[in-house]
Design a protein around this motif. Structure first.
Motif, PDB file in Angstrom:
ATOM      1  N   LEU A 118     -21.278  -2.773 -18.972  1.00  0.00           N
ATOM      2  CA  LEU A 118     -20.545  -3.759 -19.843  1.00  0.00           C
ATOM      3  C   LEU A 118     -21.002  -3.829 -21.178  1.00  0.00           C
ATOM      4  O   LEU A 118     -20.209  -3.424 -22.011  1.00  0.00           O
ATOM      5  N   LEU A 119     -22.339  -3.940 -21.210  1.00  0.00           N
ATOM      6  CA  LEU A 119     -22.980  -4.021 -22.714  1.00  0.00           C
ATOM      7  C   LEU A 119     -22.790  -2.614 -23.275  1.00  0.00           C
ATOM      8  O   LEU A 119     -22.664  -2.567 -24.483  1.00  0.00           O
ATOM      9  N   ASP A 120     -23.017  -1.561 -22.618  1.00  0.00           N
ATOM     10  CA  ASP A 120     -23.172  -0.511 -23.160  1.00  0.00           C
ATOM     11  C   ASP A 120     -21.853  -0.018 -23.777  1.00  0.00           C
ATOM     12  O   ASP A 120     -21.408   0.798 -24.518  1.00  0.00           O
ATOM     13  N   GLN A 121     -20.634  -0.279 -23.225  1.00  0.00           N
ATOM     14  CA  GLN A 121     -19.242  -0.208 -23.605  1.00  0.00           C
ATOM     15  C   GLN A 121     -18.800  -1.033 -24.729  1.00  0.00           C
ATOM     16  O   GLN A 121     -18.184  -0.573 -25.595  1.00  0.00           O
TER      17      GLN A 121
ATOM     18  N   GLY B 111     -27.803   3.013 -28.921  1.00  0.00           N
ATOM     19  CA  GLY B 111     -28.390   3.597 -30.230  1.00  0.00           C
ATOM     20  C   GLY B 111     -27.787   3.051 -31.476  1.00  0.00           C
ATOM     21  O   GLY B 111     -28.371   3.063 -32.643  1.00  0.00           O
ATOM     22  N   GLN B 112     -26.806   2.301 -31.341  1.00  0.00           N
ATOM     23  CA  GLN B 112     -26.253   1.365 -32.522  1.00  0.00           C
ATOM     24  C   GLN B 112     -27.026   0.296 -32.756  1.00  0.00           C
ATOM     25  O   GLN B 112     -27.530  -0.407 -31.719  1.00  0.00           O
ATOM     26  N   PRO B 113     -27.368  -0.294 -33.871  1.00  0.00           N
ATOM     27  CA  PRO B 113     -28.146  -1.683 -34.153  1.00  0.00           C
ATOM     28  C   PRO B 113     -27.113  -2.490 -33.388  1.00  0.00           C
ATOM     29  O   PRO B 113     -25.791  -2.853 -33.263  1.00  0.00           O
ATOM     30  N   CYS B 114     -27.974  -3.800 -32.742  1.00  0.00           N
ATOM     31  CA  CYS B 114     -27.301  -4.796 -32.013  1.00  0.00           C
ATOM     32  C   CYS B 114     -26.773  -5.769 -33.156  1.00  0.00           C
ATOM     33  O   CYS B 114     -27.018  -5.827 -34.226  1.00  0.00           O
ATOM     34  N   PRO B 115     -25.524  -6.579 -32.671  1.00  0.00           N
ATOM     35  CA  PRO B 115     -24.719  -7.248 -33.773  1.00  0.00           C
ATOM     36  C   PRO B 115     -25.655  -8.422 -34.307  1.00  0.00           C
ATOM     37  O   PRO B 115     -26.602  -8.870 -33.472  1.00  0.00           O
ATOM     38  N   GLU B 116     -25.219  -9.160 -35.282  1.00  0.00           N
ATOM     39  CA  GLU B 116     -25.766 -10.352 -35.674  1.00  0.00           C
ATOM     40  C   GLU B 116     -25.348 -11.572 -34.805  1.00  0.00           C
ATOM     41  O   GLU B 116     -24.334 -11.562 -34.402  1.00  0.00           O
ATOM     42  N   PRO B 117     -26.283 -12.398 -34.555  1.00  0.00           N
ATOM     43  CA  PRO B 117     -27.621 -12.609 -35.029  1.00  0.00           C
ATOM     44  C   PRO B 117     -28.691 -11.965 -34.486  1.00  0.00           C
ATOM     45  O   PRO B 117     -29.749 -12.051 -34.729  1.00  0.00           O
TER      46      PRO B 117
ATOM     47  N   TYR C 116     -33.029 -11.133 -35.430  1.00  0.00           N
ATOM     48  CA  TYR C 116     -34.395 -11.903 -34.576  1.00  0.00           C
ATOM     49  C   TYR C 116     -34.858 -10.979 -33.516  1.00  0.00           C
ATOM     50  O   TYR C 116     -35.510 -11.175 -32.905  1.00  0.00           O
ATOM     51  N   GLY C 117     -34.426  -9.583 -33.590  1.00  0.00           N
ATOM     52  CA  GLY C 117     -35.003  -8.573 -32.654  1.00  0.00           C
ATOM     53  C   GLY C 117     -34.786  -8.779 -31.316  1.00  0.00           C
ATOM     54  O   GLY C 117     -35.541  -8.385 -30.568  1.00  0.00           O
ATOM     55  N   LEU C 118     -33.519  -9.383 -31.071  1.00  0.00           N
ATOM     56  CA  LEU C 118     -33.217  -9.696 -30.008  1.00  0.00           C
ATOM     57  C   LEU C 118     -32.265  -8.346 -29.078  1.00  0.00           C
ATOM     58  O   LEU C 118     -31.634  -7.823 -29.922  1.00  0.00           O
ATOM     59  N   PRO C 119     -32.649  -8.027 -27.987  1.00  0.00           N
ATOM     60  CA  PRO C 119     -31.916  -6.581 -27.406  1.00  0.00           C
ATOM     61  C   PRO C 119     -30.665  -7.069 -26.980  1.00  0.00           C
ATOM     62  O   PRO C 119     -29.971  -8.163 -26.698  1.00  0.00           O
ATOM     63  N   CYS C 120     -29.578  -6.084 -26.934  1.00  0.00           N
ATOM     64  CA  CYS C 120     -28.441  -6.109 -26.452  1.00  0.00           C
ATOM     65  C   CYS C 120     -27.902  -5.051 -25.389  1.00  0.00           C
ATOM     66  O   CYS C 120     -26.973  -4.820 -25.111  1.00  0.00           O
ATOM     67  N   HIS C 121     -28.947  -4.505 -24.781  1.00  0.00           N
ATOM     68  CA  HIS C 121     -28.847  -3.525 -23.935  1.00  0.00           C
ATOM     69  C   HIS C 121     -29.900  -3.573 -22.814  1.00  0.00           C
ATOM     70  O   HIS C 121     -31.138  -3.969 -23.134  1.00  0.00           O
ATOM     71  N   CYS C 122     -29.800  -3.092 -21.442  1.00  0.00           N
ATOM     72  CA  CYS C 122     -30.681  -3.004 -20.606  1.00  0.00           C
ATOM     73  C   CYS C 122     -31.805  -2.067 -20.872  1.00  0.00           C
ATOM     74  O   CYS C 122     -31.156  -0.881 -21.444  1.00  0.00           O
ATOM     75  N   PRO C 123     -32.830  -1.925 -20.539  1.00  0.00           N
ATOM     76  CA  PRO C 123     -33.654  -3.235 -19.576  1.00  0.00           C
ATOM     77  C   PRO C 123     -33.791  -4.458 -20.704  1.00  0.00           C
ATOM     78  O   PRO C 123     -34.184  -4.235 -21.577  1.00  0.00           O
ATOM     79  N   PHE C 124     -33.873  -5.684 -19.889  1.00  0.00           N
ATOM     80  CA  PHE C 124     -34.597  -6.741 -20.751  1.00  0.00           C
ATOM     81  C   PHE C 124     -35.831  -6.892 -20.094  1.00  0.00           C
ATOM     82  O   PHE C 124     -35.927  -7.343 -19.008  1.00  0.00           O
ATOM     83  N   HIS C 125     -37.006  -6.804 -20.907  1.00  0.00           N
ATOM     84  CA  HIS C 125     -38.318  -6.989 -20.429  1.00  0.00           C
ATOM     85  C   HIS C 125     -38.641  -8.510 -20.119  1.00  0.00           C
ATOM     86  O   HIS C 125     -37.976  -9.330 -20.458  1.00  0.00           O
TER      87      HIS C 125
END
Length: 200
Positions: free
Chosen positions: A119-122, A127-133, A137-146
């Motif tokens: 769902l996140l990939d959709q 490859g696109q930058p994560c939306p703000e905010p 703050y360098g927070l991921p928006c795709h798996c995997p979440f380390h």
């Protein structure tokens, strides 16, 4: 994050109601949330699971919609989250002192999402930058979440006026969210809140 929902005028009440399998009477009218208040949260596993909310603050209370919201949170997982990440949501509404389960309709309510990573990939193309905010703050928006801590400092942004189905009418709600991977429960949280609003 905190998206919000809205809009409704009594002129639309000529819609055929649907009786769901749970016996709840719902319809397809749209409804506008004007405020959210009494928000609270808790980890529902006595904090024994590897994933947990350490802190979560949402202000103001009540939160007026549309309007500005301020959020800060610290999340932690001691195991990595890799696809598929399953999310089960159980939503209930208080009706005459009893808690009634809201069915899953239009992907809202008590729904199961078998692969949240997909769902996140959709929503956000890889490859696109994560939306703000998140990006700031360098927070991921795709798996995997380390494994580790995910910290969102105090951040303010505007919540727009959005519509939701009318079975989310004003009242008290509680929501349970369970995150799992390959039958292993990773985290569990309970939210409570009250909604006020009007019909479009």
């Amino acid at each position: 994050m905190a998206h919000t929902y809205m809009c409704f005028v009594f002129a639309c009440v000529a819609v055929v109601p649907l009786v769901t399998a749970s016996g709840l009477l719902v319809n397809r009218l749209q409804w506008r949330i004007t405020s959210i208040n009494g928000f609270s949260w808790a980890n529902c596993d006595a904090e024994t699971l590897p994933g947990k909310i350490k802190t979560l603050t949402i202000l103001p209370d009540p939160l007026l919609i549309p309007g500005e919201i301020t959020v800060s949170t610290i999340l932690n997982t001691t195991v990595p989250l890799t696809a598929p990440v399953k999310i089960q949501v159980t939503a209930e509404k208080e009706v005459i002192g009893e808690w009634l389960k809201i069915p899953c309709l239009d992907n809202l309510g008590s729904c199961t999402y078998d692969d949240f990573c997909d769902l996140l990939d959709q929503l956000i193309q890889p490859g696109q930058p994560c939306p703000e905010p998140l990006h700031t703050y360098g927070l991921p928006c795709h798996c995997p979440f380390h494994e580790g801590f995910y910290y969102l400092p105090v951040t303010s942004f505007e919540i727009p006026s959005l519509s939701i189905p009318s079975w989310f009418t004003k009242g008290n709600y509680r929501i349970k969210i369970v995150v799992s991977h390959e039958d292993q429960e990773i985290g569990c949280a309970k939210l409570t809140l009250s909604l006020a609003g009007s019909y479009l």
